[in-house]
Write an enzyme that holds these catalytic residues in place. Structure first.
Site, PDB file in Angstrom:
ATOM      1  N   ARG A  45       0.864  -1.182   0.000  1.00  0.00           N
ATOM      2  CA  ARG A  45       0.000   0.000   0.000  1.00  0.00           C
ATOM      3  C   ARG A  45       0.897   1.228   0.000  1.00  0.00           C
ATOM      4  O   ARG A  45       2.116   1.107   0.114  1.00  0.00           O
ATOM      5  CB  ARG A  45      -1.020  -0.009   1.171  1.00  0.00           C
ATOM      6  CG  ARG A  45      -0.641  -0.684   2.439  1.00  0.00           C
ATOM      7  CD  ARG A  45       0.458  -0.023   3.205  1.00  0.00           C
ATOM      8  NE  ARG A  45       0.253   1.383   3.362  1.00  0.00           N
ATOM      9  CZ  ARG A  45       1.209   2.256   3.596  1.00  0.00           C
ATOM     10  NH1 ARG A  45       2.475   1.860   3.718  1.00  0.00           N
ATOM     11  NH2 ARG A  45       0.957   3.540   3.714  1.00  0.00           N
ATOM     12  N   GLY A  46       0.276   2.400  -0.106  1.00  0.00           N
ATOM     13  CA  GLY A  46       1.055   3.629  -0.258  1.00  0.00           C
ATOM     14  C   GLY A  46       1.131   3.931  -1.747  1.00  0.00           C
ATOM     15  O   GLY A  46       1.467   3.038  -2.539  1.00  0.00           O
ATOM     16  N   ALA A  47       0.812   5.182  -2.110  1.00  0.00           N
ATOM     17  CA  ALA A  47       0.640   5.520  -3.522  1.00  0.00           C
ATOM     18  C   ALA A  47       1.806   5.089  -4.431  1.00  0.00           C
ATOM     19  O   ALA A  47       1.586   4.374  -5.418  1.00  0.00           O
ATOM     20  CB  ALA A  47       0.365   7.017  -3.643  1.00  0.00           C
ATOM     21  N   ARG A  88      -7.426  -0.132  -6.854  1.00  0.00           N
ATOM     22  CA  ARG A  88      -7.717   0.931  -5.883  1.00  0.00           C
ATOM     23  C   ARG A  88      -7.885   2.248  -6.655  1.00  0.00           C
ATOM     24  O   ARG A  88      -7.077   2.546  -7.535  1.00  0.00           O
ATOM     25  CB  ARG A  88      -6.592   1.031  -4.832  1.00  0.00           C
ATOM     26  CG  ARG A  88      -6.473  -0.240  -3.992  1.00  0.00           C
ATOM     27  CD  ARG A  88      -5.570  -0.041  -2.788  1.00  0.00           C
ATOM     28  NE  ARG A  88      -6.197   0.814  -1.792  1.00  0.00           N
ATOM     29  CZ  ARG A  88      -5.540   1.324  -0.746  1.00  0.00           C
ATOM     30  NH1 ARG A  88      -4.257   1.084  -0.585  1.00  0.00           N
ATOM     31  NH2 ARG A  88      -6.162   2.084   0.146  1.00  0.00           N
ATOM     32  N   GLN A 198      -1.723   2.282   9.915  1.00  0.00           N
ATOM     33  CA  GLN A 198      -0.437   2.434   9.215  1.00  0.00           C
ATOM     34  C   GLN A 198       0.577   3.209  10.072  1.00  0.00           C
ATOM     35  O   GLN A 198       1.779   3.033   9.910  1.00  0.00           O
ATOM     36  CB  GLN A 198      -0.628   3.187   7.886  1.00  0.00           C
ATOM     37  CG  GLN A 198      -1.349   2.407   6.804  1.00  0.00           C
ATOM     38  CD  GLN A 198      -2.836   2.696   6.796  1.00  0.00           C
ATOM     39  OE1 GLN A 198      -3.427   2.988   7.837  1.00  0.00           O
ATOM     40  NE2 GLN A 198      -3.463   2.599   5.650  1.00  0.00           N
ATOM     41  N   ASP A 239      -1.876  10.853  -1.903  1.00  0.00           N
ATOM     42  CA  ASP A 239      -2.303   9.839  -2.872  1.00  0.00           C
ATOM     43  C   ASP A 239      -2.645  10.457  -4.212  1.00  0.00           C
ATOM     44  O   ASP A 239      -2.532   9.816  -5.254  1.00  0.00           O
ATOM     45  CB  ASP A 239      -3.493   9.052  -2.330  1.00  0.00           C
ATOM     46  CG  ASP A 239      -3.011   8.147  -1.219  1.00  0.00           C
ATOM     47  OD1 ASP A 239      -2.897   8.631  -0.079  1.00  0.00           O
ATOM     48  OD2 ASP A 239      -2.686   6.983  -1.513  1.00  0.00           O
ATOM     49  N   ASN A 249      -5.274  12.330   0.865  1.00  0.00           N
ATOM     50  CA  ASN A 249      -4.343  11.477   1.619  1.00  0.00           C
ATOM     51  C   ASN A 249      -5.181  10.679   2.611  1.00  0.00           C
ATOM     52  O   ASN A 249      -6.414  10.817   2.683  1.00  0.00           O
ATOM     53  CB  ASN A 249      -3.269  12.336   2.313  1.00  0.00           C
ATOM     54  CG  ASN A 249      -2.135  11.486   2.856  1.00  0.00           C
ATOM     55  OD1 ASN A 249      -1.587  10.634   2.154  1.00  0.00           O
ATOM     56  ND2 ASN A 249      -1.782  11.659   4.116  1.00  0.00           N
ATOM     57  N   LYS A 250      -4.522   9.850   3.359  1.00  0.00           N
ATOM     58  CA  LYS A 250      -5.202   8.939   4.293  1.00  0.00           C
ATOM     59  C   LYS A 250      -6.261   9.646   5.133  1.00  0.00           C
ATOM     60  O   LYS A 250      -6.049  10.777   5.594  1.00  0.00           O
ATOM     61  CB  LYS A 250      -4.130   8.303   5.186  1.00  0.00           C
ATOM     62  CG  LYS A 250      -4.605   7.316   6.211  1.00  0.00           C
ATOM     63  CD  LYS A 250      -5.491   6.236   5.669  1.00  0.00           C
ATOM     64  CE  LYS A 250      -4.937   5.501   4.482  1.00  0.00           C
ATOM     65  NZ  LYS A 250      -5.967   4.653   3.786  1.00  0.00           N
TER      66      LYS A 250
HETATM   67  O1  MRU Z   1      -4.461   3.141   2.132  1.00  0.00           O
HETATM   68  P1  MRU Z   1      -2.986   3.356   2.005  1.00  0.00           P
HETATM   69  O2  MRU Z   1      -2.190   2.793   3.132  1.00  0.00           O
HETATM   70  O3  MRU Z   1      -2.469   2.917   0.645  1.00  0.00           O
HETATM   71  O4  MRU Z   1      -2.812   4.922   2.069  1.00  0.00           O
HETATM   72  C1  MRU Z   1      -1.542   5.467   2.063  1.00  0.00           C
HETATM   73  C2  MRU Z   1      -1.512   6.912   2.281  1.00  0.00           C
HETATM   74  O5  MRU Z   1      -2.530   7.573   2.383  1.00  0.00           O
HETATM   75  C3  MRU Z   1      -0.171   7.556   2.275  1.00  0.00           C
HETATM   76  O6  MRU Z   1      -0.113   8.619   3.157  1.00  0.00           O
HETATM   77  C4  MRU Z   1       0.093   8.072   0.853  1.00  0.00           C
HETATM   78  O7  MRU Z   1      -0.090   7.033  -0.096  1.00  0.00           O
HETATM   79  C5  MRU Z   1       1.423   8.590   0.679  1.00  0.00           C
HETATM   80  S1  MRU Z   1       2.551   7.276   0.553  1.00  0.00           S
HETATM   81  C6  MRU Z   1       4.075   7.806   0.146  1.00  0.00           C
END
Ligand code: MRU
Length: 354
Positions: A45-47, A88, A198, A239, A249-250
């Site tokens: 996970r993470g963009a 996603r 996270q 994201d 973002n999250k």
């Molecule tokens: O749902 P996730 O864990 O994929 O969400 C991740 C985030 O929101 C991060 O803050 C974002 O992707 C930046 S990652 C470098």
């Protein structure tokens, strides 16, 4: 270096982030279907890490295509693109990486009719996306590190570190690492980040591994610690950043940004330029993923809410651009008005562009 996702001769190797911090287990994914499933289930996970994984999934799927002509290979490739796009919806890096792989296929097609050669070029493109991510995060870490004062405490939300990228620096945590590598002392406050945790599971894990001082708080403590004067700045990842700087973002990031404004604390977003989506004018057009209610009603198998009660599980929110002091990218730091500064950075050719 933490290897979040890695291309190997056997398949794509991924650290299973669902099991951290108690178990460090790597999975070997041997088909594009397994990779798409891993993205959906948040093994990865993470963009940026999602984009890299999708690119590797496309390379792997294409390399396993049994088609004998370029047209057959392209047919299979297009189908795999659709599968990856449906994993996603919010992180634009996913769509950016798929687009880059499409471009690589188109370019290869004009230069050769050798199917095996085209497959090889797709593998090289996925590896280039991986390598460029590491370089981008190093660059943004250097730019962002300059904004952090010696002795600062940085509050972050979610995980925008090595685990959310190819590995190494990360984005928001890349800024922290950049400041530390420039000789500054920096401590981090990590929001727990309900419901997937996270912050407490992943950010705390990777910072502790690197001996960077980290303190975990639950999300609802952020206002209190800011009021006590314990936070010098906030740095989060992204994201998708719309053309006007509105940032998805999250879930919970918006709440932190509002609190930061109330306490006169600078709120920074750190992301590679591939997270900037100039085709999306403002945050209102960013699709917000809603995930399974079980992530809210349960922690692992422990039930937290009564049976049958209504639940919403929004995975992201949008922070309006007026709450953001600066957007730190691998091409430099964008300041308001973002419509101009982001466009100017995004249309500048990168030092490590192909
Ligand atoms: O749902 P996730 O864990 O994929 O969400 C991740 C985030 O929101 C991060 O803050 C974002 O992707 C930046 S990652 C470098």
């Amino acid at each position: 270096m933490i290897k979040t996702v890695e291309w190997t001769n056997e398949g794509v190797r991924m650290l299973d982030q669902r099991l951290l911090p108690t178990e460090e287990k790597y999975l070997m994914l041997r088909s594009y279907e397994e990779i798409a499933d891993a993205i959906k289930k948040m093994v990865v996970r993470g963009a940026p890490a999602i984009g890299i994984s999708a690119a590797m999934g496309l390379a792997l799927g294409a390399s396993q295509s049994v088609g004998t002509s370029v047209a057959d290979l392209e047919y299979d490739f297009k189908f795999i693109c659709k599968v990856m796009e449906a994993t996603r919806p919010t992180a634009v890096n996913l769509f950016w990486a798929i687009e880059r792989m499409r471009g690589a296929l188109q370019k290869a097609k004009t230069e050769t009719h050798d199917v095996e050669e085209i497959k090889q070029r797709l593998i090289s493109e996925a590896q280039a996306i991986f390598n460029e991510d590491i370089a981008s995060n190093r660059a943004l870490g250097k730019f962002g590190g300059e904004l952090i004062a010696d002795g600062a405490t940085v509050l972050t939300h979610c995980n925008a570190g090595a685990l959310a990228t190819a590995g190494d620096y990360g984005t928001a945590l890349g800024v922290v690492r950049g400041a530390i590598d420039a000789g500054k002392r920096v401590a981090v406050i990590a929001d727990e980040t309900r419901p997937f945790l996270q912050g407490s599971r992943l950010t705390a894990w990777e910072l502790a591994k690197d001996n960077i001082p980290v303190t975990v708080i639950t999300d609802n403590m952020a206002g209190h610690v800011m009021k006590q004067g314990k936070v010098d700045c906030v740095v989060v990842g992204a994201d998708r950043i719309a053309a006007n700087g509105d940032t998805a973002n999250k879930i919970g990031t918006y709440m932190v940004a509002v609190l930061a404004r109330q306490h006169n604390i600078p709120f920074y977003v750190a992301a590679p330029i591939s997270t900037v989506d100039l085709a999306t004018a403002s945050g209102e057009q960013i699709p917000i993923e809603e995930r399974n209610a079980k992530e809210v009603t349960h922690i692992r198998d422990q039930q937290l809410t009564p049976d049958g009660v209504a639940v919403r599980n929004f995975a992201f929110d949008v922070t309006p651009n007026e709450l953001i002091a600066a957007i730190i990218t691998d091409r430099g730091v964008a300041r308001p008005p973002y419509t101009e500064s982001l466009r100017s950075l995004a249309t500048t050719r990168s030092a490590h562009a192909p």
